[in-house]
Design a protein around this motif. Structure first.
Motif, mmCIF file in Angstrom:
data_model
loop_
_atom_site.group_PDB
_atom_site.id
_atom_site.type_symbol
_atom_site.label_atom_id
_atom_site.label_comp_id
_atom_site.label_asym_id
_atom_site.label_seq_id
_atom_site.Cartn_x
_atom_site.Cartn_y
_atom_site.Cartn_z
ATOM 1 N N ASP A 228 0.861 -1.178 0.000
ATOM 2 C CA ASP A 228 0.000 0.000 0.000
ATOM 3 C C ASP A 228 0.900 1.233 0.000
ATOM 4 O O ASP A 228 1.779 1.375 0.840
ATOM 5 N N TYR A 229 0.673 2.096 -0.986
ATOM 6 C CA TYR A 229 1.457 3.325 -1.102
ATOM 7 C C TYR A 229 0.532 4.507 -0.831
ATOM 8 O O TYR A 229 -0.561 4.589 -1.430
ATOM 9 N N ASN A 230 0.957 5.416 0.044
ATOM 10 C CA ASN A 230 0.132 6.599 0.224
ATOM 11 C C ASN A 230 0.939 7.740 0.835
ATOM 12 O O ASN A 230 2.064 7.532 1.326
ATOM 13 N N THR A 231 0.343 8.922 0.786
ATOM 14 C CA THR A 231 0.965 10.127 1.328
ATOM 15 C C THR A 231 -0.018 10.776 2.294
ATOM 16 O O THR A 231 -1.239 10.749 2.077
ATOM 17 N N TYR A 232 0.532 11.368 3.348
ATOM 18 C CA TYR A 232 -0.289 11.904 4.427
ATOM 19 C C TYR A 232 0.202 13.319 4.754
ATOM 20 O O TYR A 232 1.413 13.538 4.894
ATOM 21 N N GLY A 233 -0.763 14.264 4.903
ATOM 22 C CA GLY A 233 -0.387 15.660 5.110
ATOM 23 C C GLY A 233 -0.656 16.137 6.528
ATOM 24 O O GLY A 233 -1.634 15.715 7.168
ATOM 25 N N PHE A 234 0.224 17.046 7.007
ATOM 26 C CA PHE A 234 0.104 17.588 8.363
ATOM 27 C C PHE A 234 0.509 19.055 8.355
ATOM 28 O O PHE A 234 1.354 19.488 7.564
ATOM 29 N N GLU A 235 -0.072 19.818 9.282
ATOM 30 C CA GLU A 235 0.235 21.239 9.392
ATOM 31 C C GLU A 235 1.480 21.494 10.236
ATOM 32 O O GLU A 235 2.142 22.514 10.081
ATOM 33 N N THR A 236 1.775 20.596 11.191
ATOM 34 C CA THR A 236 2.931 20.814 12.071
ATOM 35 C C THR A 236 3.864 19.608 12.037
ATOM 36 O O THR A 236 3.437 18.464 11.771
ATOM 37 N N ALA A 237 5.143 19.876 12.356
ATOM 38 C CA ALA A 237 6.123 18.789 12.410
ATOM 39 C C ALA A 237 5.775 17.810 13.517
ATOM 40 O O ALA A 237 5.949 16.593 13.374
ATOM 41 N N GLU A 238 5.245 18.335 14.640
ATOM 42 C CA GLU A 238 4.916 17.465 15.772
ATOM 43 C C GLU A 238 3.825 16.468 15.403
ATOM 44 O O GLU A 238 3.858 15.306 15.833
ATOM 45 N N LEU A 255 7.368 -0.447 5.676
ATOM 46 C CA LEU A 255 8.631 -0.765 5.000
ATOM 47 C C LEU A 255 9.511 0.461 4.824
ATOM 48 O O LEU A 255 10.729 0.400 4.937
ATOM 49 N N PHE A 256 8.880 1.591 4.517
ATOM 50 C CA PHE A 256 9.669 2.804 4.280
ATOM 51 C C PHE A 256 8.813 4.014 4.610
ATOM 52 O O PHE A 256 7.712 4.178 4.063
ATOM 53 N N ILE A 257 9.314 4.853 5.509
ATOM 54 C CA ILE A 257 8.611 6.089 5.893
ATOM 55 C C ILE A 257 9.583 7.250 5.734
ATOM 56 O O ILE A 257 10.652 7.246 6.346
ATOM 57 N N PRO A 285 2.597 21.776 4.673
ATOM 58 C CA PRO A 285 3.886 22.047 5.341
ATOM 59 C C PRO A 285 4.696 20.781 5.608
ATOM 60 O O PRO A 285 5.923 20.795 5.517
ATOM 61 N N TYR A 286 4.012 19.658 5.910
ATOM 62 C CA TYR A 286 4.733 18.414 6.207
ATOM 63 C C TYR A 286 3.990 17.237 5.567
ATOM 64 O O TYR A 286 2.771 17.114 5.718
ATOM 65 N N THR A 287 4.740 16.413 4.873
ATOM 66 C CA THR A 287 4.173 15.251 4.188
ATOM 67 C C THR A 287 4.920 13.991 4.605
ATOM 68 O O THR A 287 6.157 13.982 4.626
ATOM 69 N N VAL A 288 4.163 12.945 4.932
ATOM 70 C CA VAL A 288 4.774 11.640 5.198
ATOM 71 C C VAL A 288 4.488 10.732 4.009
ATOM 72 O O VAL A 288 3.328 10.561 3.610
ATOM 73 N N SER A 289 5.548 10.179 3.435
ATOM 74 C CA SER A 289 5.429 9.197 2.354
ATOM 75 C C SER A 289 5.584 7.815 2.975
ATOM 76 O O SER A 289 6.587 7.547 3.657
ATOM 77 N N LEU A 290 4.591 6.950 2.775
ATOM 78 C CA LEU A 290 4.558 5.672 3.514
ATOM 79 C C LEU A 290 4.330 4.493 2.568
ATOM 80 O O LEU A 290 3.448 4.529 1.712
ATOM 81 N N PRO A 325 5.278 7.574 -3.084
ATOM 82 C CA PRO A 325 5.944 6.438 -2.421
ATOM 83 C C PRO A 325 6.187 5.252 -3.361
ATOM 84 O O PRO A 325 7.183 4.544 -3.218
ATOM 85 N N ARG A 326 5.276 5.051 -4.336
ATOM 86 C CA ARG A 326 5.512 3.942 -5.272
ATOM 87 C C ARG A 326 6.789 4.184 -6.068
ATOM 88 O O ARG A 326 7.582 3.265 -6.298
ATOM 89 N N GLY A 327 7.002 5.434 -6.485
ATOM 90 C CA GLY A 327 8.231 5.765 -7.205
ATOM 91 C C GLY A 327 9.459 5.528 -6.350
ATOM 92 O O GLY A 327 10.467 4.981 -6.827
ATOM 93 N N GLU A 328 9.384 5.922 -5.071
ATOM 94 C CA GLU A 328 10.518 5.694 -4.167
ATOM 95 C C GLU A 328 10.821 4.205 -4.046
ATOM 96 O O GLU A 328 11.985 3.782 -4.047
ATOM 97 N N TRP A 329 9.772 3.390 -3.920
ATOM 98 C CA TRP A 329 9.980 1.962 -3.701
ATOM 99 C C TRP A 329 10.451 1.252 -4.971
ATOM 100 O O TRP A 329 11.422 0.487 -4.945
#
Length: 469
Positions: A228-238, A255-257, A285-290, A325-329
């Motif tokens: 499963d490849y996805n991206t998640y957005g957040f307003e703060t680093a915390e 597998l990879f974050i 502002p902050y994106t997690v690639s998972l 994330p699919r490209g990264e993997w």
């Protein structure tokens, strides 16, 4: 180098595997890193067995000639840069691969790349799930010597966690086997922690100063087929940091974050966005690639649902751009080549570990340094293993501009001091930790005493403990 010595070494490996030609020596004077100054050796030799490596090292020891082992040469730490007048022992002829399916392990020679091993194991439905991002050229041995990490490490840690045992030629020319294979009657590699202290660990991350690794035995796993490849957005680093922490706390098979700032992500998209087919997007502002992976589809789907729930509970949102994330993997065997070398950059790098929850402290220091020294850089990193985050900020420079390069060297020193103060730890004994962090003096003095005991003539990678030359 004295012709008599060259003749002695040629008698071991054959004339065709010894060279003193200037064009050949020039090839071996550099590594993949553009941040380290090159140096010409006097001799390059290509042994075909562990026994030949040992015989060469004995000659070098007798004449007190510095020796630099080398395999793929993709190093970014400078350890494959030889000493002037020394010998480079190139290990790419050590190509054997032996699978132990019942023991869930494989033994490879020091010349086997990750790409070759992955192709071999794929035929058996297996893999070693940690890849350096230069896998098509990087050998397993070279990666063990630097304790590398990459895609897969967010679940399985650095390559050290995969290693079951080694065959090592010591600086004196003695040959030892570590792990279960220290017993010649063992059926193969099945246990690392045997015969008392972890001698295997002494050579991992050592940058080749304690011995020359000629074979490596590592764990194998059933190859995953469902992702499963996805991206998640957040307003703060915390929020983003807490997301990574909660994924681990809930045993989501990550597998990879990777965690990206918006401005860095824009930079990344300029490099690889088009190649990966990533649509234009106003990144938060902050994106997690998972990347989540499993051998079973139902468990993968359950983990993916859990990741979405954790994200939304933290007031984040699912971006739904899987191409990133699919490209990264899918590009995991060659990302470094694409992102850096293909774009012609020169850079220095500062590998270290911190924790996901302290991610923003390190990022603040990196940006402070980029502003202070007035240079271009990026804040790269990804989660590794149980509770750590691997940082490898890139500091770019123009190699034709000496003033620009000196600024990058100065920031490299400054940054090592600063990230150490906020809790970072090195995961390999790179020279900059010796030079720039006085708090490590006692620890590193112990390493120096061990080096002196094992290598009394200081022939094997002698510059590692003395800093860059």
């Amino acid at each position: 180098m004295d012709k008599k010595i060259v003749k002695e070494i040629a008698a071991i490996v054959g004339e065709e595997y010894v060279s003193t030609r200037q064009d050949v020596l020039l090839t071996y004077s550099q590594s993949a890193s553009t941040g380290f100054d090159g140096a010409m050796p006097d001799l390059v030799v290509k042994p075909g067995s562990t026994e030949e490596v040992a015989a060469i090292v004995k000659i070098a020891n007798r004449y007190k000639i510095p020796v630099t082992p080398r395999s793929g040469g993709t190093s970014l730490q400078g350890e494959v840069i030889p000493k002037y007048g020394g010998i480079v022992i190139e290990l790419l002829r050590l190509k054997e691969i032996t699978l132990f399916e019942d023991l869930r392990s494989v033994r490879v020679g020091a010349g086997v790349t990750f790409g070759q091993l992955d192709k071999f194991l794929n035929q058996h439905g297996l893999w070693v799930p940690v890849y350096p991002e230069s896998s098509l050229a990087c050998t397993v041995a070279g990666n063990v010597v630097v304790n590398g990490a990459g895609p897969g490490s967010s679940k399985y840690g650095s390559i050290a966690e995969m290693v079951l045992g080694l065959t090592v030629v010591l600086p004196t020319g003695e040959i030892i086997k570590t792990g279960a294979e220290g017993n010649p009657n063992a059926p193969g590699p099945y246990l690392r922690y045997s015969f008392g202290p972890d001698i295997t660990g002494l050579f991992i991350g050592s940058l080749g100063m304690f011995g020359i690794i000629t074979t490596i035995s590592v764990k194998t796993y059933k190859r995953m087929q469902f992702f499963d490849y996805n991206t998640y957005g957040f307003e703060t680093a915390e929020q983003a940091e807490r997301f990574i922490h909660e994924l681990k706390q809930n045993d989501v098979n990550t597998l990879f974050i990777s965690l990206y700032e918006g401005q860095i992500l824009d930079f990344f998209m300029e490099m690889l966005g088009e190649e990966y087919g990533i649509p234009k997007y106003d990144w938060p502002p902050y994106t997690v690639s998972l990347i989540i992976g499993h051998v079973r589809k139902d468990v993968m789907q359950s983990d993916a649902a859990m990741a979405r729930e954790i994200c939304e509970n933290l007031d984040g949102f699912v971006i739904n751009i899987p191409e990133f994330p699919r490209g990264e993997w899918e590009d995991r065997l060659r990302t470094f080549a694409r992102a850096s070398y293909a774009h012609g950059w020169h850079w220095r790098i500062l590998y270290h570990h911190h924790t996901p929850m302290h991610w923003h402290y390190v990022i603040e220091k990196i940006w402070e340094g980029l502003d202070k020294f007035g240079i271009l850089g990026q804040t790269a990193g990804f989660a590794t293993g149980h509770a750590s985050f691997n940082f490898y900020p890139h500091l770019y420079f123009d190699p034709a501009d000496k003033e620009d390069e000196e600024k990058v060297r100065a920031m490299h020193t400054w940054l090592a001091e600063q990230v150490f103060k906020v809790g970072a730890v090195p995961f390999k004994i790179a020279p900059y930790w010796f030079k720039d962090v006085p708090e490590m003096t006692d620890y590193l003095n112990l390493v120096k005493r061990m080096k002196k005991e094992m290598d009394p003539n200081n022939i094997l990678n002698p510059h590692i403990l003395g800093g860059e030359e």
